[in-house]
Design an enzyme around this catalytic site. Structure first.
Site, PDB file in Angstrom:
ATOM      1  N   ASP A  59       7.920   2.354   4.354  1.00 46.40           N
ATOM      2  CA  ASP A  59       9.324   2.456   4.744  1.00 46.40           C
ATOM      3  C   ASP A  59      10.230   2.838   3.570  1.00 46.40           C
ATOM      4  O   ASP A  59       9.903   2.604   2.400  1.00 46.40           O
ATOM      5  CB  ASP A  59       9.832   1.116   5.285  1.00 46.40           C
ATOM      6  CG  ASP A  59       9.285   0.800   6.662  1.00 46.40           C
ATOM      7  OD1 ASP A  59       8.388   1.525   7.141  1.00 46.40           O
ATOM      8  OD2 ASP A  59       9.750  -0.186   7.260  1.00 46.40           O
ATOM      9  N   HIS A 206       6.294  -0.378   1.389  1.00 52.45           N
ATOM     10  CA  HIS A 206       7.474   0.440   1.104  1.00 52.45           C
ATOM     11  C   HIS A 206       7.161   1.448   0.001  1.00 52.45           C
ATOM     12  O   HIS A 206       6.559   1.079  -1.015  1.00 52.45           O
ATOM     13  CB  HIS A 206       8.646  -0.444   0.681  1.00 52.45           C
ATOM     14  CG  HIS A 206       9.123  -1.360   1.765  1.00 52.45           C
ATOM     15  ND1 HIS A 206       8.469  -2.529   2.083  1.00 52.45           N
ATOM     16  CD2 HIS A 206      10.169  -1.266   2.622  1.00 52.45           C
ATOM     17  CE1 HIS A 206       9.097  -3.124   3.097  1.00 52.45           C
ATOM     18  NE2 HIS A 206      10.134  -2.373   3.444  1.00 52.45           N
TER      19      HIS A 206
END
Length: 254
Positions: A59, A206
């Protein structure tokens, strides 16, 4: 969780909400419970399957440092992943998103500015989704069919609007939130993934964590170990094709 494994269709497990500036889990933000969205096939958390497949997701990127290193590692181990991108960062780094697609990865919509979604207005929601779809299209020539709301926050309006855009709402496995945004240390990230790895998992990581290389370092350990265990790394859409045959289905319209 035992119940999820019994239900032979795309199991959906509640995600952990995280603050906008840290992406942390604090509990679900939803107007209805998980069962409601499971029955309707509107949100994906994981896919119960006997096949040794797992979906790595990243992400908040793209980032010109971390994302590039992650892509190099994925290529080294012939692994595919799904990148949930932030639209204003796509505008800054369109070439990286183009590379992601060219190398067989999947691109998901993760909003344009990564605002809090727990009380987002309809107007703001539409703007966030639309601008990111346009940014992805400008960079790659395709539009995303997957959406992950910032913080994992969802309600009927968010899910319905995502669906109207032709996207499926995708969260992640309860037991596979690495919390790498907290910079907990490489070993903790590695341990979280390896100790809990199950068939059909969707792992949350992430590719943009300011001033941190922990995710990249952890991935360099995770990839060869899971590969050694016989896991294949697939995109979210590919993962869905492994769902067991049942009377309920979840589809992504390409």
């Amino acid at each position: 969780m035992k119940k999820c494994l019994i239900i032979l269709w795309v199991a959906l497990s509640l995600s952990l909400c995280y603050p906008m500036n840290a992406n942390a889990g604090q509990g679900p933000s939803a107007s209805r419970g998980r069962d409601y969205y499971e029955e309707r096939g509107e949100i994906l958390w994981e896919v119960p399957t006997h096949s040794k497949v797992i979906a790595l997701t990243f992400d908040d990127g793209p980032d010109n440092q971390s994302t590039m290193k992650i892509l190099d590692l994925l290529k080294q181990y012939d692994a595919k992943a799904t990148f949930f991108v932030v639209g204003n960062r796509v505008k800054q780094h369109p070439g990286i998103v183009s590379r992601e697609l060219q190398e067989g990865h999947e691109i998901g919509n993760h909003s344009y500015t990564h605002p809090p979604f727990h009380n987002i207005s309809s107007k703001k929601l539409l703007s966030e989704l639309n601008q990111t779809q346009e940014a992805i299209f400008d960079a790659t020539g395709v539009k995303s069919v997957l959406f992950r709301p910032p913080g994992g926050s969802y309600n009927d309006s968010i899910v319905r609007t995502s669906k109207d855009f032709g996207m499926l709402t995708v969260l992640w496995s309860w037991h596979q939130d690495t919390l790498d945004w907290r910079k907990p240390g490489v070993n903790r990230i590695v341990k979280k993934v390896l100790d809990n790895a199950r068939n059909g998992d969707i792992v949350l990581m992430h590719d943009f964590v300011p001033s941190s290389t922990q995710t990249v370092e952890a991935l360099a350990i995770i990839l060869p170990e899971l590969q050694k265990r016989g896991f294949e790394f697939v995109t979210v859409s590919e993962l869905m094709s492994y769902q067991e045959k049942t009377n309920k289905f979840m589809e992504v319209n390409h």
